[in-house]
Write a protein that holds these residues in place. Structure first.
Motif, PDB file in Angstrom:
ATOM      1  N   ALA A 108       0.966  -1.287   0.109  1.00  0.00           N
ATOM      2  CA  ALA A 108       0.053   0.149   0.086  1.00  0.00           C
ATOM      3  C   ALA A 108       0.690   1.172  -0.044  1.00  0.00           C
ATOM      4  N   ASN A 109       2.222   1.012   0.380  1.00  0.00           N
ATOM      5  CA  ASN A 109       2.987   2.249   0.472  1.00  0.00           C
ATOM      6  C   ASN A 109       2.424   3.505   1.422  1.00  0.00           C
ATOM      7  N   ALA A 110       1.657   2.757   2.606  1.00  0.00           N
ATOM      8  CA  ALA A 110       1.108   3.669   3.570  1.00  0.00           C
ATOM      9  C   ALA A 110       1.469   3.616   4.822  1.00  0.00           C
ATOM     10  N   GLY A 111       2.691   2.684   4.892  1.00  0.00           N
ATOM     11  CA  GLY A 111       3.148   2.241   6.464  1.00  0.00           C
ATOM     12  C   GLY A 111       4.499   1.941   6.535  1.00  0.00           C
ATOM     13  N   ARG A 112       4.873   0.638   6.344  1.00  0.00           N
ATOM     14  CA  ARG A 112       6.304   0.162   6.400  1.00  0.00           C
ATOM     15  C   ARG A 112       7.240   1.039   5.442  1.00  0.00           C
ATOM     16  N   SER A 113       7.278   1.012   4.045  1.00  0.00           N
ATOM     17  CA  SER A 113       7.881   1.506   3.421  1.00  0.00           C
ATOM     18  C   SER A 113       7.851   2.985   3.586  1.00  0.00           C
ATOM     19  N   GLN A 114       6.976   3.682   3.836  1.00  0.00           N
ATOM     20  CA  GLN A 114       7.179   5.042   3.980  1.00  0.00           C
ATOM     21  C   GLN A 114       7.900   5.481   5.634  1.00  0.00           C
ATOM     22  N   LEU A 115       7.751   4.501   6.393  1.00  0.00           N
ATOM     23  CA  LEU A 115       8.450   4.768   7.543  1.00  0.00           C
ATOM     24  C   LEU A 115       9.777   4.491   7.425  1.00  0.00           C
ATOM     25  N   ALA A 116      10.151   3.513   6.716  1.00  0.00           N
ATOM     26  CA  ALA A 116      11.597   2.979   6.414  1.00  0.00           C
ATOM     27  C   ALA A 116      12.374   4.124   5.957  1.00  0.00           C
TER      28      ALA A 116
ATOM     29  N   HIS B 170      -1.958   5.495  11.917  1.00  0.00           N
ATOM     30  CA  HIS B 170      -1.066   4.941  12.839  1.00  0.00           C
ATOM     31  C   HIS B 170       0.403   5.467  12.608  1.00  0.00           C
ATOM     32  N   VAL B 171       0.701   5.597  11.322  1.00  0.00           N
ATOM     33  CA  VAL B 171       2.141   5.714  10.931  1.00  0.00           C
ATOM     34  C   VAL B 171       2.520   7.350  10.595  1.00  0.00           C
ATOM     35  N   GLN B 172       1.420   8.147  10.281  1.00  0.00           N
ATOM     36  CA  GLN B 172       1.459   9.524  10.067  1.00  0.00           C
ATOM     37  C   GLN B 172       2.454  10.296  10.928  1.00  0.00           C
ATOM     38  N   PRO B 173       1.944  10.046  12.432  1.00  0.00           N
ATOM     39  CA  PRO B 173       2.588  10.858  13.533  1.00  0.00           C
ATOM     40  C   PRO B 173       4.061  10.351  13.382  1.00  0.00           C
TER      41      PRO B 173
ATOM     42  N   GLY C 126       6.205  -6.671  10.168  1.00  0.00           N
ATOM     43  CA  GLY C 126       4.757  -6.615  10.374  1.00  0.00           C
ATOM     44  C   GLY C 126       4.402  -5.222   9.941  1.00  0.00           C
ATOM     45  N   ASP C 127       2.918  -5.162   9.609  1.00  0.00           N
ATOM     46  CA  ASP C 127       2.045  -4.023   9.046  1.00  0.00           C
ATOM     47  C   ASP C 127       1.712  -3.329  10.153  1.00  0.00           C
ATOM     48  N   PRO C 128       2.116  -1.935  10.336  1.00  0.00           N
ATOM     49  CA  PRO C 128       1.602  -1.267  11.225  1.00  0.00           C
ATOM     50  C   PRO C 128       0.085  -0.977  11.149  1.00  0.00           C
ATOM     51  N   ALA C 129      -0.234  -1.188  10.019  1.00  0.00           N
ATOM     52  CA  ALA C 129      -1.834  -0.786   9.835  1.00  0.00           C
ATOM     53  C   ALA C 129      -2.703  -1.888  10.512  1.00  0.00           C
ATOM     54  N   LEU C 130      -1.936  -2.925  10.757  1.00  0.00           N
ATOM     55  CA  LEU C 130      -2.965  -3.967  11.534  1.00  0.00           C
ATOM     56  C   LEU C 130      -2.423  -4.096  13.054  1.00  0.00           C
ATOM     57  N   ALA C 131      -1.569  -3.224  13.548  1.00  0.00           N
ATOM     58  CA  ALA C 131      -0.995  -3.541  14.793  1.00  0.00           C
ATOM     59  C   ALA C 131      -1.558  -2.513  15.847  1.00  0.00           C
ATOM     60  N   SER C 132      -1.416  -2.940  17.097  1.00  0.00           N
ATOM     61  CA  SER C 132      -1.772  -2.179  18.135  1.00  0.00           C
ATOM     62  C   SER C 132      -0.681  -1.009  18.340  1.00  0.00           C
ATOM     63  N   ALA C 133      -0.998  -0.255  19.207  1.00  0.00           N
ATOM     64  CA  ALA C 133      -0.016   1.098  19.649  1.00  0.00           C
ATOM     65  C   ALA C 133       1.201   0.396  19.889  1.00  0.00           C
ATOM     66  N   GLU C 134       1.448  -0.620  20.737  1.00  0.00           N
ATOM     67  CA  GLU C 134       2.435  -1.177  21.258  1.00  0.00           C
ATOM     68  C   GLU C 134       2.912  -2.110  20.087  1.00  0.00           C
ATOM     69  N   GLY C 135       2.421  -2.579  19.161  1.00  0.00           N
ATOM     70  CA  GLY C 135       2.943  -3.248  17.822  1.00  0.00           C
ATOM     71  C   GLY C 135       3.712  -2.178  16.978  1.00  0.00           C
ATOM     72  N   VAL C 136       3.032  -1.206  16.836  1.00  0.00           N
ATOM     73  CA  VAL C 136       3.484  -0.064  15.837  1.00  0.00           C
ATOM     74  C   VAL C 136       5.000   0.395  16.517  1.00  0.00           C
ATOM     75  N   ALA C 137       5.196   0.478  17.760  1.00  0.00           N
ATOM     76  CA  ALA C 137       6.343   0.951  18.342  1.00  0.00           C
ATOM     77  C   ALA C 137       7.217  -0.188  18.100  1.00  0.00           C
ATOM     78  N   ALA C 138       6.889  -1.392  18.297  1.00  0.00           N
ATOM     79  CA  ALA C 138       7.668  -2.589  17.843  1.00  0.00           C
ATOM     80  C   ALA C 138       8.374  -2.496  16.462  1.00  0.00           C
ATOM     81  N   ILE C 139       7.342  -2.536  15.581  1.00  0.00           N
ATOM     82  CA  ILE C 139       7.626  -2.545  14.205  1.00  0.00           C
ATOM     83  C   ILE C 139       8.724  -1.432  13.725  1.00  0.00           C
ATOM     84  N   CYS C 140       8.289  -0.308  14.481  1.00  0.00           N
ATOM     85  CA  CYS C 140       9.190   0.919  14.027  1.00  0.00           C
ATOM     86  C   CYS C 140      10.773   0.546  14.657  1.00  0.00           C
TER      87      CYS C 140
END
Length: 329
Positions: free
Chosen positions: A206-214, A242-245, A297-311
């Motif tokens: 989707a180019n809306a989470g992982r790739s943008q963050l990386a 979840h990723v925009q901030p 992991g996909d941050p679009a499907l993760a919890s707040a804690e999951g997003v932090a771990a993925i980051c």
């Protein structure tokens, strides 16, 4: 009064069906039924994104506050349907996705799941009423890329507009986004990979989470020594909330170039390193380009804690990548 006679157009005439067969439908339904449990889907996602390529039953037991027999039951269901394979090592059992079904699992988790959670059904803007504006944009860009044929520039401008219009949720800024996207494509076409800073292209679905963050992490941590960009095989309408901030914290406030973009062959050809992140085999293989695949992991499907771990996971991988591109860093 007699009843109206159905016209030929109103009459339904049976046509040959191309539906899948009964046996195939039954087999698929059995697998989907096995997956229709939230904990099983979480287990499948954990295994699919484990950097080791497999997960121990002790890892999966941490996903929910349930008994060990319950965890074993869910894993047995997934194994019996053929989605998972298992191997006992000592006192622990390890699970991995059957290689033959990994493309199907990737499609389920990276394409179907985000769309099911937040379906986007944008109207296709097409090229209505913007033909003159696109012509003017092509003429202006041709002034900056005189080494290219004017017809090629015009084609890229119109292709860029159409590609962005397919997923755009807000149409007001399509022309300005087309300007940026087309300009980048023209830069890709004219780039000499033997010159300038190393370039990295991150690709996900989707180019809306992982790739943008990386990409944002590479640009921030390299302090401009490496240029990172991102693209999607099926770009979303916008960056995931979840990723925009996180991206806002990593990039300058005046950086307006962050929006989901379609993957192009020219973007791959212009890159020194292409990193795929769950998008499957959509990237063309270009000689001289280095390829890596990050199971993240996909941050679009993760919890707040999951997003932090993925980051954190992406940040560690970025540091390792930069060490190979900027040895003196």
């Amino acid at each position: 009064m007699s009843a109206p006679t159905a016209t030929e157009a109103d009459t339904c005439a049976p046509s040959p069906t191309h539906a899948i067969g009964d046996e195939a439908a039954a087999a698929i339904a059995t697998t989907l039924k096995a997956l229709s449990d939230p904990l099983r889907l979480r287990m499948l996602s954990a295994i699919a994104t484990d950097a080791r390529g497999e997960s121990c039953v002790c890892d999966l037991a941490e996903l929910a506050e349930v008994s060990q027999p319950t965890v074993s039951h869910h894993l047995k269901v997934l194994r019996d349907t053929g989605v998972l394979t298992s191997e006992r090592r000592g006192t622990w059992v390890w699970y991995r996705i059957d290689p033959a079904l990994r493309p199907a699992v990737t499609t389920l988790l990276d394409s179907f799941a985000p769309a099911a959670i937040a379906p986007v059904r944008p109207e296709h803007a097409g090229l209505e009423n913007v033909d003159a504006a696109l012509t003017r944009l092509a003429e202006a860009l041709h002034q900056d890329y005189r080494q290219l044929d004017g017809g090629l520039v015009a084609t890229i401008v119109r292709e860029s507009y159409t590609a962005l219009a397919k997923s755009a949720r807000v149409k007001n800024h399509l022309l300005s986004l087309t300007d940026r996207f087309a300009r980048q494509r023209l830069t890709d076409i004219t780039r000499d990979r033997t010159q300038g800073k190393p370039q990295v292209l991150f690709v996900c679905v989707a180019n809306a989470g992982r790739s943008q963050l990386a990409a944002a992490l590479v640009n921030q941590r390299s302090a401009g020594a490496v240029v990172a960009r991102s693209a999607g095989s099926t770009p979303a309408a916008e960056i995931h909330p979840h990723v925009q901030p996180l991206i806002d914290e990593l990039t300058p406030a005046d950086d307006e170039a962050r929006f989901p973009k379609p993957l192009t062959d020219d973007a791959v050809r212009a890159a020194d390193v292409v990193v795929t992140m769950g998008c499957g085999d959509v990237c063309p293989i270009i000689p001289g380009v280095r390829y890596e695949d990050w199971t993240v992991g996909d941050p679009a499907l993760a919890s707040a804690e999951g997003v932090a771990a993925i980051c954190d996971d992406i940040a560690r991988r970025v540091d390792a990548l930069l060490a190979t591109l900027t040895p003196t860093r």
